[in-house]
Design an enzyme around this catalytic site. Structure first.
Site, mmCIF file in Angstrom:
data_model
loop_
_atom_site.group_PDB
_atom_site.id
_atom_site.type_symbol
_atom_site.label_atom_id
_atom_site.label_comp_id
_atom_site.label_asym_id
_atom_site.label_seq_id
_atom_site.Cartn_x
_atom_site.Cartn_y
_atom_site.Cartn_z
ATOM 1 N N ASP A 1 0.805 -1.221 0.000
ATOM 2 C CA ASP A 1 0.000 0.000 0.000
ATOM 3 C C ASP A 1 0.838 1.271 0.000
ATOM 4 O O ASP A 1 1.859 1.362 0.669
ATOM 5 C CB ASP A 1 -0.889 -0.026 1.260
ATOM 6 C CG ASP A 1 -1.950 1.070 1.224
ATOM 7 O OD1 ASP A 1 -2.472 1.431 2.296
ATOM 8 O OD2 ASP A 1 -2.231 1.593 0.118
ATOM 9 N N HIS A 2 0.398 2.230 -0.801
ATOM 10 C CA HIS A 2 1.076 3.530 -0.890
ATOM 11 C C HIS A 2 2.566 3.359 -1.166
ATOM 12 O O HIS A 2 3.425 3.847 -0.446
ATOM 13 C CB HIS A 2 0.846 4.360 0.373
ATOM 14 C CG HIS A 2 -0.496 5.022 0.390
ATOM 15 N ND1 HIS A 2 -0.831 6.024 -0.472
ATOM 16 C CD2 HIS A 2 -1.595 4.763 1.124
ATOM 17 C CE1 HIS A 2 -2.091 6.403 -0.251
ATOM 18 N NE2 HIS A 2 -2.578 5.647 0.711
ATOM 19 N N GLU B 1 -3.660 -0.617 -8.399
ATOM 20 C CA GLU B 1 -4.453 0.550 -7.981
ATOM 21 C C GLU B 1 -3.620 1.818 -8.116
ATOM 22 O O GLU B 1 -2.442 1.845 -7.742
ATOM 23 C CB GLU B 1 -4.937 0.403 -6.535
ATOM 24 C CG GLU B 1 -5.634 1.676 -6.023
ATOM 25 C CD GLU B 1 -6.423 1.481 -4.752
ATOM 26 O OE1 GLU B 1 -7.262 0.559 -4.710
ATOM 27 O OE2 GLU B 1 -6.200 2.237 -3.791
ATOM 28 N N LYS C 1 -8.442 10.537 9.082
ATOM 29 C CA LYS C 1 -8.285 9.195 9.632
ATOM 30 C C LYS C 1 -9.222 8.943 10.811
ATOM 31 O O LYS C 1 -9.325 9.758 11.723
ATOM 32 C CB LYS C 1 -6.835 9.006 10.106
ATOM 33 C CG LYS C 1 -5.800 9.146 8.992
ATOM 34 C CD LYS C 1 -5.949 8.082 7.958
ATOM 35 C CE LYS C 1 -4.959 8.212 6.824
ATOM 36 N NZ LYS C 1 -5.236 7.283 5.719
ATOM 37 N N HIS D 1 -9.998 5.565 -0.053
ATOM 38 C CA HIS D 1 -8.941 5.480 0.960
ATOM 39 C C HIS D 1 -9.401 6.145 2.257
ATOM 40 O O HIS D 1 -10.348 6.922 2.264
ATOM 41 C CB HIS D 1 -7.670 6.164 0.455
ATOM 42 C CG HIS D 1 -6.869 5.302 -0.449
ATOM 43 N ND1 HIS D 1 -5.495 5.327 -0.491
ATOM 44 C CD2 HIS D 1 -7.251 4.370 -1.350
ATOM 45 C CE1 HIS D 1 -5.066 4.453 -1.381
ATOM 46 N NE2 HIS D 1 -6.097 3.876 -1.931
#
Ligand SMILES: O=C(O)[C@@H](O)[C@H](O)[C@H](O)C(=O)CO
Length: 501
Positions: free
Chosen positions: A172-173, A281, A323, A355
């Protein structure tokens, strides 16, 4: 392993030798769903105290391959990386896979390595596949964990639960090519390419003159490549009309041009050359620049023109996806733009990716409606907060010490996360009874306090170099495994219910 434990596990070995599922005892919990028999070996996962092991008996290659301590005619094996690879070799369902664009997927980031059993129970029977291994480079760095650690945690959880319906593993990222190469080499099935470094946020605030000058300085063939395809043309996307005049085209070329080149490069150099299907992605969500629908179209159309296939794309939506708390912004504007983003994603044949999807309850019905339940949604921090809730419920003293430490170190986390909690908006800790401590996990500000201090809390050490909280935190969690599991089933289940999945 202590002498006491090997005595306790003798009964498990005897049952396995007889080809039977062992029974749990007062000191040994047997994970019934994990029981497997292959080529003369029988194996099961157990927990004694706060530690989990694989116990194997019989003969054959599985018995020979698993590394552990001999107990009678069996072996008691720690959950090591090497034993995880053996499980991968014998049980294909313990390896991550890609899912493409035909079913919804949910990123279930597990910063602790113990949440996946609850996640597996949550998704069973639903129209969604779990991406159980999902951690950003940021999370791995802050936790001193590795990509191998998160793959192993998912492997053992899937084996423990006997879950055979498929799961994914999302690197991820990812921003660096070396991390792409490493993750795909480890067997990750999902790659989230973070293009925030290549997106020109400075263009957003630039003057029209500055934009025109910079565009004019581009190579002639590059300018013609864009202008011939977009200028003074309208594109109809399921009723949404997208068009570009010179100013808007030049701005999008400068904001996203370098990022799109990077996407194309990564696709051609890594995704196309991978030895298995990869869910690819594109993440353009972690930038200051909100992704306008026409910018989303521009990126998607460029990927199409260049033969780049993606399975999901994460725009930066209007409003705030902070978040661990609900959406912040104008719901009507969000619905209008989300609808347009969803239509663009459908038009180009990939899933819209959400996200910081944790806890966005007010917009889940909108998202579920316009994506028609075909989306990717990412959560991570909220799963850690459910663990903190358990600590608050069962170990108030530990919670209090963590709460104070988090407040003292909160400012340090702001270089990693954009959150804006008002830390005076919740009741002072000293005024809160033990019974009410879990309520801090229902307050936005204290949620964000813990959401972003996870790394500091789980790596903090005392002057002797011993863990300040980590050991007691994990022991408490493992002694209350079902409480954590049930909390995740309830909380993540609420996410899926509201999304219509
Ligand atoms: O905290 C992180 O770095 C990750 O969880 C990241 O935010 C992830 O991509 C995400 O969106 C989870 O909600």
């Amino acid at each position: 392993m202590g002498q006491v434990k090997t005595v306790e596990l003798k009964n498990v070995v005897e049952a396995l030798e007889a080809g039977k599922l062992p029974e749990s005892s007062d000191t040994v919990h047997v994970y019934d769903q994990s029981f497997e028999q292959v080529d003369g070996s029988s194996v099961v996962m157990v927990k004694t105290g706060t530690e989990k092991f694989l116990v194997v008996a019989g003969d054959g290659t599985l018995f020979d391959s698993l590394q552990g301590e001999a107990v009678e005619n069996g072996k008691v094996c720690s959950l090591t990386h090497e034993n995880g690879r053996v499980l991968n070799e014998f049980f294909v369902y313990t390896k991550p896979q890609a899912f493409g664009t035909e079913i919804a997927t949910m990123g279930l980031g597990d910063r602790l390595g113990v949440a996946s059993p609850g996640h597996i129970e949550t998704v069973k029977g639903r129209k969604v596949k779990p991406i159980l291994a999902q951690q950003s480079v940021r999370e791995l760095t802050l936790l001193n964990r590795t990509m191998t650690d998160i793959l192993d945690a998912a492997t053992f959880a899937v084996f423990q639960e006997g879950y055979k319906d498929g799961f994914g593993a999302d690197a991820d990222h990812i921003k660096l090519e070396r991390d792409i190469e490493y993750a795909l080499g480890l067997g990750f099935s999902f790659l989230t390419l973070d293009c925030s470094e290549q997106i020109r946020n400075d263009i957003e605030g630039a003057t029209a003159e500055a934009i025109e000058k910079e565009f004019a300085d581009l190579p002639v063939d590059r300018k013609e490549y864009f202008q011939n395809h977009y200028l003074n043309k309208s594109f109809d996307i399921q009723g949404l009309t997208v068009s570009f005049d010179e100013a808007s085209l030049h701005k999008n070329v400068l904001v996203y041009g370098e990022a799109i080149d990077f996407m194309e490069h990564v696709y051609n150099q890594y995704i196309q050359k991978a030895d298995k299907a990869i869910d690819f992605e594109i993440s353009i969500d972690e930038t200051e620049t909100v992704t306008a629908p026409e910018a989303h179209f521009f990126v998607a159309e460029e990927l199409r023109r260049r033969g780049v296939t993606v399975q999901s794309l994460a725009p930066r939506f209007c409003g705030e996806f902070q978040k661990g708390i609900d959406y912040i912004g104008d719901l009507e504007q969000f619905e209008k733009e989300l609808h347009e983003h969803a239509e663009i994603a459908k038009y180009f044949g990939y899933k819209l990716s959400i996200h910081s999807g944790s806890d966005k309850f007010s917009v889940f019905p909108i998202i579920g409606k316009y994506t028609e339940g075909l989306l990717h949604i990412k959560t991570a921090g909220t799963n850690w907060l459910e663990a903190v809730r358990v600590i608050a419920q069962v170990n108030p003293d530990l919670y209090r010490r963590m709460h104070v430490y988090a407040e003292d170190h909160f400012e340090e986390t702001l270089k990693y996360y954009h959150v804006t909690p008002d830390l005076t908006s919740y009741a002072p800790l000293d005024d809160t009874s033990d019974q009410d401590l879990p309520l801090y996990m229902d307050n936005d500000a204290s949620r964000q306090l813990f959401h972003v201090t996870y790394g500091i809390l789980l790596t903090a050490k005392d002057q002797a170099g011993e863990a300040l909280f980590r050991t007691e935190f994990f022991d408490t969690l493992m002694n209350n495994e079902d409480t954590y599991r049930n909390g995740l089933v309830k909380h993540i289940g609420r996410h899926l219910d509201l999304l219509g999945l």
